[in-house]
Design a protein around this motif. Structure first.
Motif, PDB file in Angstrom:
ATOM      1  N   ASN A  37     -39.194 163.200  86.221  1.00  0.00           N
ATOM      2  CA  ASN A  37     -39.967 161.966  86.164  1.00  0.00           C
ATOM      3  C   ASN A  37     -39.759 161.227  87.489  1.00  0.00           C
ATOM      4  O   ASN A  37     -38.683 160.690  87.745  1.00  0.00           O
ATOM      5  CB  ASN A  37     -39.477 161.118  84.979  1.00  0.00           C
ATOM      6  CG  ASN A  37     -40.224 159.820  84.844  1.00  0.00           C
ATOM      7  OD1 ASN A  37     -40.870 159.344  85.774  1.00  0.00           O
ATOM      8  ND2 ASN A  37     -40.125 159.210  83.675  1.00  0.00           N
ATOM      9  N   ASP A  39     -40.739 158.447  88.514  1.00  0.00           N
ATOM     10  CA  ASP A  39     -40.514 157.009  88.416  1.00  0.00           C
ATOM     11  C   ASP A  39     -39.035 156.668  88.277  1.00  0.00           C
ATOM     12  O   ASP A  39     -38.655 155.502  88.339  1.00  0.00           O
ATOM     13  CB  ASP A  39     -41.307 156.409  87.252  1.00  0.00           C
ATOM     14  CG  ASP A  39     -42.800 156.400  87.527  1.00  0.00           C
ATOM     15  OD1 ASP A  39     -43.184 156.401  88.715  1.00  0.00           O
ATOM     16  OD2 ASP A  39     -43.578 156.398  86.562  1.00  0.00           O
ATOM     17  N   ARG A  40     -38.202 157.691  88.091  1.00  0.00           N
ATOM     18  CA  ARG A  40     -36.750 157.485  87.993  1.00  0.00           C
ATOM     19  C   ARG A  40     -36.024 158.052  89.217  1.00  0.00           C
ATOM     20  O   ARG A  40     -34.822 158.248  89.191  1.00  0.00           O
ATOM     21  CB  ARG A  40     -36.232 158.117  86.709  1.00  0.00           C
ATOM     22  CG  ARG A  40     -36.770 157.391  85.489  1.00  0.00           C
ATOM     23  CD  ARG A  40     -36.384 158.066  84.200  1.00  0.00           C
ATOM     24  NE  ARG A  40     -36.998 157.379  83.094  1.00  0.00           N
ATOM     25  CZ  ARG A  40     -36.322 156.667  82.184  1.00  0.00           C
ATOM     26  NH1 ARG A  40     -35.028 156.576  82.253  1.00  0.00           N
ATOM     27  NH2 ARG A  40     -36.956 156.080  81.201  1.00  0.00           N
ATOM     28  N   SER A  77     -30.061 162.630  87.522  1.00  0.00           N
ATOM     29  CA  SER A  77     -30.055 161.620  86.459  1.00  0.00           C
ATOM     30  C   SER A  77     -28.822 160.736  86.507  1.00  0.00           C
ATOM     31  O   SER A  77     -28.776 159.702  85.839  1.00  0.00           O
ATOM     32  CB  SER A  77     -30.135 162.294  85.086  1.00  0.00           C
ATOM     33  OG  SER A  77     -28.933 162.999  84.813  1.00  0.00           O
ATOM     34  N   SER A  87     -32.986 162.798  80.242  1.00  0.00           N
ATOM     35  CA  SER A  87     -33.594 161.462  80.286  1.00  0.00           C
ATOM     36  C   SER A  87     -34.442 161.279  81.540  1.00  0.00           C
ATOM     37  O   SER A  87     -35.270 160.377  81.602  1.00  0.00           O
ATOM     38  CB  SER A  87     -32.505 160.381  80.234  1.00  0.00           C
ATOM     39  OG  SER A  87     -31.652 160.491  81.364  1.00  0.00           O
ATOM     40  N   ILE A  88     -34.251 162.146  82.524  1.00  0.00           N
ATOM     41  CA  ILE A  88     -35.015 162.047  83.776  1.00  0.00           C
ATOM     42  C   ILE A  88     -36.105 163.128  83.822  1.00  0.00           C
ATOM     43  O   ILE A  88     -36.786 163.298  84.813  1.00  0.00           O
ATOM     44  CB  ILE A  88     -34.062 162.132  84.993  1.00  0.00           C
ATOM     45  CG1 ILE A  88     -34.686 161.502  86.225  1.00  0.00           C
ATOM     46  CG2 ILE A  88     -33.611 163.567  85.266  1.00  0.00           C
ATOM     47  CD1 ILE A  88     -33.699 161.232  87.330  1.00  0.00           C
ATOM     48  N   LYS A 131     -40.702 150.949  90.395  1.00  0.00           N
ATOM     49  CA  LYS A 131     -39.720 151.840  89.773  1.00  0.00           C
ATOM     50  C   LYS A 131     -38.454 151.108  89.328  1.00  0.00           C
ATOM     51  O   LYS A 131     -37.609 151.687  88.657  1.00  0.00           O
ATOM     52  CB  LYS A 131     -39.293 152.943  90.760  1.00  0.00           C
ATOM     53  CG  LYS A 131     -40.386 153.912  91.144  1.00  0.00           C
ATOM     54  CD  LYS A 131     -39.800 154.967  92.064  1.00  0.00           C
ATOM     55  CE  LYS A 131     -40.774 156.065  92.388  1.00  0.00           C
ATOM     56  NZ  LYS A 131     -40.125 157.159  93.129  1.00  0.00           N
ATOM     57  N   ALA A 134     -37.192 151.074  85.488  1.00  0.00           N
ATOM     58  CA  ALA A 134     -36.844 152.412  84.995  1.00  0.00           C
ATOM     59  C   ALA A 134     -35.552 152.904  85.648  1.00  0.00           C
ATOM     60  O   ALA A 134     -34.701 153.506  84.978  1.00  0.00           O
ATOM     61  CB  ALA A 134     -37.981 153.401  85.263  1.00  0.00           C
ATOM     62  N   ILE A 135     -35.383 152.647  86.929  1.00  0.00           N
ATOM     63  CA  ILE A 135     -34.192 153.119  87.646  1.00  0.00           C
ATOM     64  C   ILE A 135     -32.958 152.318  87.243  1.00  0.00           C
ATOM     65  O   ILE A 135     -31.888 152.884  87.013  1.00  0.00           O
ATOM     66  CB  ILE A 135     -34.438 153.097  89.171  1.00  0.00           C
ATOM     67  CG1 ILE A 135     -35.403 154.248  89.527  1.00  0.00           C
ATOM     68  CG2 ILE A 135     -33.134 153.213  89.941  1.00  0.00           C
ATOM     69  CD1 ILE A 135     -35.812 154.315  90.968  1.00  0.00           C
ATOM     70  N   SER A 137     -32.422 150.933  84.447  1.00  0.00           N
ATOM     71  CA  SER A 137     -32.072 151.414  83.111  1.00  0.00           C
ATOM     72  C   SER A 137     -31.447 152.811  83.165  1.00  0.00           C
ATOM     73  O   SER A 137     -30.409 153.062  82.552  1.00  0.00           O
ATOM     74  CB  SER A 137     -33.332 151.423  82.239  1.00  0.00           C
ATOM     75  OG  SER A 137     -33.082 152.061  81.019  1.00  0.00           O
ATOM     76  N   GLN A 138     -32.071 153.730  83.890  1.00  0.00           N
ATOM     77  CA  GLN A 138     -31.593 155.115  83.987  1.00  0.00           C
ATOM     78  C   GLN A 138     -30.149 155.165  84.492  1.00  0.00           C
ATOM     79  O   GLN A 138     -29.336 155.937  84.000  1.00  0.00           O
ATOM     80  CB  GLN A 138     -32.488 155.919  84.934  1.00  0.00           C
ATOM     81  CG  GLN A 138     -32.011 157.328  85.227  1.00  0.00           C
ATOM     82  CD  GLN A 138     -32.155 158.270  84.051  1.00  0.00           C
ATOM     83  OE1 GLN A 138     -33.146 158.208  83.336  1.00  0.00           O
ATOM     84  NE2 GLN A 138     -31.169 159.113  83.832  1.00  0.00           N
TER      85      GLN A 138
END
Length: 169
Positions: A37, A39-40, A77, A87-88, A131, A134-135, A137-138
C-alpha cells in the motif's frame, strides 16, 4: 539480481483472486513480486531501506519470513510479526500501490511490463501530507514525537522504525 519498483493505482475487487494472479505472474517470470500500500510508504528511502535490510537478513539467516517479499513487508511496515506486516499490504478497493519486483534483469523487465499493463501509472511513492494519517497510524508515531520534531520529520521517524525492527527482536 535486479530490483524494480512499479508505482501507480488500481482497483482490486477480489483480493484473493488478485493475489493469485500476482503469484502466477511471479512464477511465470521467475521473479518475486511484492505489492505494498503506497499510502503507507514515506518515500523511496523508506522502501530502499526495507529492501536492503530484508536482503541482508536473508543473506545472514536472521530472517523471520521464508519469502523475501514478506521479509521486505516486515521491514517496510515497521512490524516484527509477519501477521502484523500485512497491515501495509494490498487491500480490496481503489488504492495507490507499489510493486517491488526482484529477479534477473530480463525476467524483472518482463514482469514489470505485465504489471504496468494492469495499473494506472501514477507517482505515489514520495511522502506527502495526504499520507500523514495513514503513516502516523501504521508506525505508531505519537503526538509528542510530532510536537518535538515537527511533521516534516515523519519520513525520518519511519526510517527509525524500519531500523528498530531488528533491535526489537
Amino acid at each position: 539480481m535486479d530490483i524494480r519498483l512499479v508505482e501507480g493505482s488500481l482497483f482490486i475487487d477480489d483480493l484473493r483472486s488478485y493475489l493469485g494472479r500476482l503469484s502466477a505472474m511471479a512464477s511465470e517470470h521467475d521473479v518475486v513480486i511484492q505489492g505494498i500500500n503506497a499510502d503507507r510508504i514515506a518515500g523511496k528511502e523508506h522502501v530502499d531501506s526495507a529492501i536492503k535490510k530484508a536482503m541482508r537478513s536473508m543473506d545472514n539467516g536472521t530472517n523471520v519470513a521464508k519469502d523475501i517479499g514478506v521479509e521486505i513487508m516486515r521491514y517496510a511496515s515497521g512490524k516484527r510479526q509477519i501477521g502484523e506486516a500485512f497491515s501495509i499490504g494490498l487491500t480490496e478497493g481503489r488504492m495507490n500501490v507499489l510493486f517491488i519486483v526482484i529477479g534477473d534483469t530480463v525476467s524483472a523487465e518482463s514482469a514489470v511490463e505485465g504489471l504496468s499493463g494492469s495499473i494506472e501509472p501514477a507517482s505515489v511513492l514520495d511522502y506527502s501530507d495526504s499520507k500523514k494519517d495513514a503513516i502516523v497510524s501504521q508506525f505508531c508515531i505519537t503526538g509528542d514525537e510530532l510536537d518535538a520534531v515537527g511533521d516534516e520529520k515523519i519520513p525520518e521517524l519511519v526510517l527509525e522504525r524500519v531500523a528498530l525492527v531488528d533491535v526489537l527482536k
